[in-house]
Structures are given as C-alpha cells and as structure tokens.
Write a protein that holds these residues in place. Structure first.
Motif, PDB file in Angstrom:
ATOM      1  N   ASP A 188       1.034  -1.186   0.009  1.00  0.00           N
ATOM      2  CA  ASP A 188       0.056  -0.064   0.119  1.00  0.00           C
ATOM      3  C   ASP A 188       0.821   1.382  -0.006  1.00  0.00           C
ATOM      4  O   ASP A 188       0.643   2.275  -0.725  1.00  0.00           O
ATOM      5  CB  ASP A 188      -0.909   0.034   1.269  1.00  0.00           C
ATOM      6  N   VAL A 189       1.886   1.290   0.692  1.00  0.00           N
ATOM      7  CA  VAL A 189       2.723   2.438   0.960  1.00  0.00           C
ATOM      8  C   VAL A 189       3.427   2.544  -0.520  1.00  0.00           C
ATOM      9  O   VAL A 189       3.659   3.889  -0.992  1.00  0.00           O
ATOM     10  CB  VAL A 189       4.003   2.431   2.007  1.00  0.00           C
ATOM     11  N   LEU A 190       3.973   1.596  -1.072  1.00  0.00           N
ATOM     12  CA  LEU A 190       4.605   1.754  -2.575  1.00  0.00           C
ATOM     13  C   LEU A 190       3.761   2.117  -3.593  1.00  0.00           C
ATOM     14  O   LEU A 190       3.941   3.028  -4.471  1.00  0.00           O
ATOM     15  CB  LEU A 190       5.338   0.295  -3.074  1.00  0.00           C
ATOM     16  N   ARG A 191       2.512   1.476  -3.651  1.00  0.00           N
ATOM     17  CA  ARG A 191       1.621   2.086  -4.542  1.00  0.00           C
ATOM     18  C   ARG A 191       1.005   3.526  -4.386  1.00  0.00           C
ATOM     19  O   ARG A 191       0.964   4.263  -5.298  1.00  0.00           O
ATOM     20  CB  ARG A 191       0.117   1.154  -4.289  1.00  0.00           C
ATOM     21  N   THR A 192       1.093   4.088  -3.164  1.00  0.00           N
ATOM     22  CA  THR A 192       0.661   5.376  -2.775  1.00  0.00           C
ATOM     23  C   THR A 192       1.576   6.148  -3.237  1.00  0.00           C
ATOM     24  O   THR A 192       1.589   7.213  -4.001  1.00  0.00           O
ATOM     25  CB  THR A 192       0.169   5.369  -1.328  1.00  0.00           C
ATOM     26  N   SER A 193       2.875   5.868  -2.918  1.00  0.00           N
ATOM     27  CA  SER A 193       4.212   6.607  -3.709  1.00  0.00           C
ATOM     28  C   SER A 193       4.154   6.668  -4.765  1.00  0.00           C
ATOM     29  O   SER A 193       4.388   8.028  -5.320  1.00  0.00           O
ATOM     30  CB  SER A 193       5.422   5.985  -2.784  1.00  0.00           C
ATOM     31  N   LEU A 194       3.918   5.808  -5.525  1.00  0.00           N
ATOM     32  CA  LEU A 194       4.138   5.920  -6.901  1.00  0.00           C
ATOM     33  C   LEU A 194       2.854   6.595  -7.587  1.00  0.00           C
ATOM     34  O   LEU A 194       2.929   7.484  -8.745  1.00  0.00           O
ATOM     35  CB  LEU A 194       4.152   4.267  -7.684  1.00  0.00           C
ATOM     36  N   ASP A 195       1.912   6.491  -6.846  1.00  0.00           N
ATOM     37  CA  ASP A 195       0.658   7.385  -7.412  1.00  0.00           C
ATOM     38  C   ASP A 195       0.788   8.776  -7.242  1.00  0.00           C
ATOM     39  O   ASP A 195       0.603   9.690  -8.157  1.00  0.00           O
ATOM     40  CB  ASP A 195      -0.600   6.933  -6.908  1.00  0.00           C
ATOM     41  N   ILE A 196       1.318   9.140  -6.118  1.00  0.00           N
ATOM     42  CA  ILE A 196       1.793  10.476  -5.989  1.00  0.00           C
ATOM     43  C   ILE A 196       2.736  10.976  -6.778  1.00  0.00           C
ATOM     44  O   ILE A 196       2.649  12.237  -7.388  1.00  0.00           O
ATOM     45  CB  ILE A 196       2.411  10.687  -4.357  1.00  0.00           C
ATOM     46  N   ILE A 197       4.047  10.300  -6.961  1.00  0.00           N
ATOM     47  CA  ILE A 197       4.872  10.619  -8.275  1.00  0.00           C
ATOM     48  C   ILE A 197       4.177  10.995  -9.368  1.00  0.00           C
ATOM     49  O   ILE A 197       4.250  12.013 -10.194  1.00  0.00           O
ATOM     50  CB  ILE A 197       5.773   9.380  -8.129  1.00  0.00           C
ATOM     51  N   LYS A 198       3.226   9.972  -9.954  1.00  0.00           N
ATOM     52  CA  LYS A 198       2.601  10.138 -11.420  1.00  0.00           C
ATOM     53  C   LYS A 198       1.683  11.344 -11.273  1.00  0.00           C
ATOM     54  O   LYS A 198       1.546  12.206 -12.145  1.00  0.00           O
ATOM     55  CB  LYS A 198       1.555   8.953 -11.409  1.00  0.00           C
ATOM     56  N   GLU A 199       1.097  11.600 -10.107  1.00  0.00           N
ATOM     57  CA  GLU A 199       0.092  12.829 -10.185  1.00  0.00           C
ATOM     58  C   GLU A 199       1.008  14.308 -10.290  1.00  0.00           C
ATOM     59  O   GLU A 199       0.532  15.164 -10.662  1.00  0.00           O
ATOM     60  CB  GLU A 199      -0.797  12.867  -8.887  1.00  0.00           C
ATOM     61  N   CYS A 200       2.008  14.077  -9.522  1.00  0.00           N
ATOM     62  CA  CYS A 200       2.829  15.298  -9.433  1.00  0.00           C
ATOM     63  C   CYS A 200       3.553  15.681 -10.911  1.00  0.00           C
ATOM     64  O   CYS A 200       3.447  16.810 -11.412  1.00  0.00           O
ATOM     65  CB  CYS A 200       4.136  15.322  -8.531  1.00  0.00           C
ATOM     66  N   LEU A 201       3.745  14.682 -11.658  1.00  0.00           N
ATOM     67  CA  LEU A 201       4.154  14.728 -12.926  1.00  0.00           C
ATOM     68  C   LEU A 201       3.150  15.134 -14.036  1.00  0.00           C
ATOM     69  O   LEU A 201       3.339  15.772 -14.863  1.00  0.00           O
ATOM     70  CB  LEU A 201       5.209  13.415 -13.496  1.00  0.00           C
ATOM     71  N   LYS A 202       2.032  14.515 -13.903  1.00  0.00           N
ATOM     72  CA  LYS A 202       0.860  14.871 -14.498  1.00  0.00           C
ATOM     73  C   LYS A 202       0.728  16.384 -14.432  1.00  0.00           C
ATOM     74  O   LYS A 202       0.240  17.243 -15.254  1.00  0.00           O
ATOM     75  CB  LYS A 202      -0.044  14.284 -14.265  1.00  0.00           C
ATOM     76  N   ARG A 203       0.911  17.287 -13.184  1.00  0.00           N
ATOM     77  CA  ARG A 203       0.597  18.618 -12.951  1.00  0.00           C
ATOM     78  C   ARG A 203       1.733  19.331 -13.606  1.00  0.00           C
ATOM     79  O   ARG A 203       1.883  20.466 -13.332  1.00  0.00           O
ATOM     80  CB  ARG A 203       0.519  18.896 -11.304  1.00  0.00           C
ATOM     81  N   GLY A 204       2.909  18.675 -14.047  1.00  0.00           N
ATOM     82  CA  GLY A 204       4.024  19.385 -14.458  1.00  0.00           C
ATOM     83  C   GLY A 204       5.347  19.770 -13.447  1.00  0.00           C
ATOM     84  O   GLY A 204       5.942  20.474 -13.647  1.00  0.00           O
ATOM     85  N   GLU A 205       4.890  19.119 -12.365  1.00  0.00           N
ATOM     86  CA  GLU A 205       6.041  19.440 -11.225  1.00  0.00           C
ATOM     87  C   GLU A 205       7.174  18.355 -11.385  1.00  0.00           C
ATOM     88  O   GLU A 205       7.012  17.244 -11.754  1.00  0.00           O
ATOM     89  CB  GLU A 205       5.247  19.135  -9.941  1.00  0.00           C
ATOM     90  N   GLU A 206       8.249  18.779 -10.835  1.00  0.00           N
ATOM     91  CA  GLU A 206       9.442  17.912 -10.871  1.00  0.00           C
ATOM     92  C   GLU A 206       9.220  17.014  -9.481  1.00  0.00           C
ATOM     93  O   GLU A 206       8.897  17.661  -8.532  1.00  0.00           O
ATOM     94  CB  GLU A 206      10.895  18.758 -10.796  1.00  0.00           C
ATOM     95  N   VAL A 207       9.857  15.818  -9.367  1.00  0.00           N
ATOM     96  CA  VAL A 207       9.985  14.951  -8.134  1.00  0.00           C
ATOM     97  C   VAL A 207      11.364  14.773  -8.101  1.00  0.00           C
ATOM     98  O   VAL A 207      12.103  14.042  -9.010  1.00  0.00           O
ATOM     99  CB  VAL A 207       9.091  13.791  -8.617  1.00  0.00           C
ATOM    100  N   LYS A 208      11.806  14.963  -6.929  1.00  0.00           N
ATOM    101  CA  LYS A 208      13.367  14.761  -6.564  1.00  0.00           C
ATOM    102  C   LYS A 208      13.517  13.946  -5.231  1.00  0.00           C
ATOM    103  O   LYS A 208      12.823  14.298  -4.279  1.00  0.00           O
ATOM    104  CB  LYS A 208      13.789  16.143  -6.228  1.00  0.00           C
ATOM    105  N   ILE A 209      14.091  12.984  -5.279  1.00  0.00           N
ATOM    106  CA  ILE A 209      14.574  12.109  -3.979  1.00  0.00           C
ATOM    107  C   ILE A 209      15.964  12.191  -3.926  1.00  0.00           C
ATOM    108  O   ILE A 209      16.586  11.743  -4.837  1.00  0.00           O
ATOM    109  CB  ILE A 209      14.107  10.719  -4.569  1.00  0.00           C
ATOM    110  N   VAL A 210      16.388  12.840  -3.004  1.00  0.00           N
ATOM    111  CA  VAL A 210      17.593  13.349  -2.573  1.00  0.00           C
ATOM    112  C   VAL A 210      18.476  11.734  -2.586  1.00  0.00           C
ATOM    113  O   VAL A 210      17.977  10.907  -2.153  1.00  0.00           O
ATOM    114  CB  VAL A 210      17.841  13.954  -1.261  1.00  0.00           C
TER     115      VAL A 210
END
Length: 88
Positions: free
Chosen positions: A23-45
């Motif tokens: 569930d945590v992995l699915r939610t994390s991936l969904d959040i990344i996809k949503e951010c990219l759809k909005r045109g936002e950059e996703v950065k993991i240090v």
C-alpha cells in the motif's frame, strides 16, 4: 526487479507486513505520477529526479509515404540520476 520483488525485499528487511508495504509503495508511485501530470518535478535526494519536459512541434518525413508530417508538442518524462546512483 519487479514491484513484487521490491515489496518482498522491504518486507524481509523491515519486518513490516507485505500488505502495508504494498500500500505504501502504490501510494508513493501514485503521488509521483500525479505530480508529473501537474508538471511538477519530483526529486528524491541521493537517488535522482523525474522531470516533465515539453517537446516542441517538429516536422518529420513519414517513413512509408515520404510526405512531411507535423508531430504536435508533447510532454516526456525524463529521469536524471543523482551522482550517487551514477557511480553504480
């Protein structure tokens, strides 16, 4: 490595239930996809960043007919690994 393999590996290393890890992995991936759809950059240090990049309109030659066609602009997601990941 598949998503299932990642879930199993996290389960083995942390002792957390597989369902919770899934569930945590699915939610994390969904959040990344949503951010990219909005045109936002996703950065993991210390891992890298995903960045939506707008590709411009271009004219190309159709491979079978030979006529010039126009490809409309589109967004492509680009991944840039961190220096740490590049060393692997």
């Amino acid at each position: 490595m598949t998503k299932k393999d990642i879930i199993e590996e996290v389960h083995q290393r942390t002792g957390l239930p597989r369902i919770l890890v899934r569930d945590v992995l699915r939610t994390s991936l969904d959040i990344i996809k949503e951010c990219l759809k909005r045109g936002e950059e996703v950065k993991i240090v210390r891992f890298g960043k995903w960045q939506p990049v707008l590709r411009k309109t271009k004219r190309v030659k159709h491979p079978t007919s030979g006529e010039m066609i126009q490809i409309p602009p589109y967004v492509k997601v680009v991944f840039k690994p961190s220096q740490e990941v590049k060393k692997i």
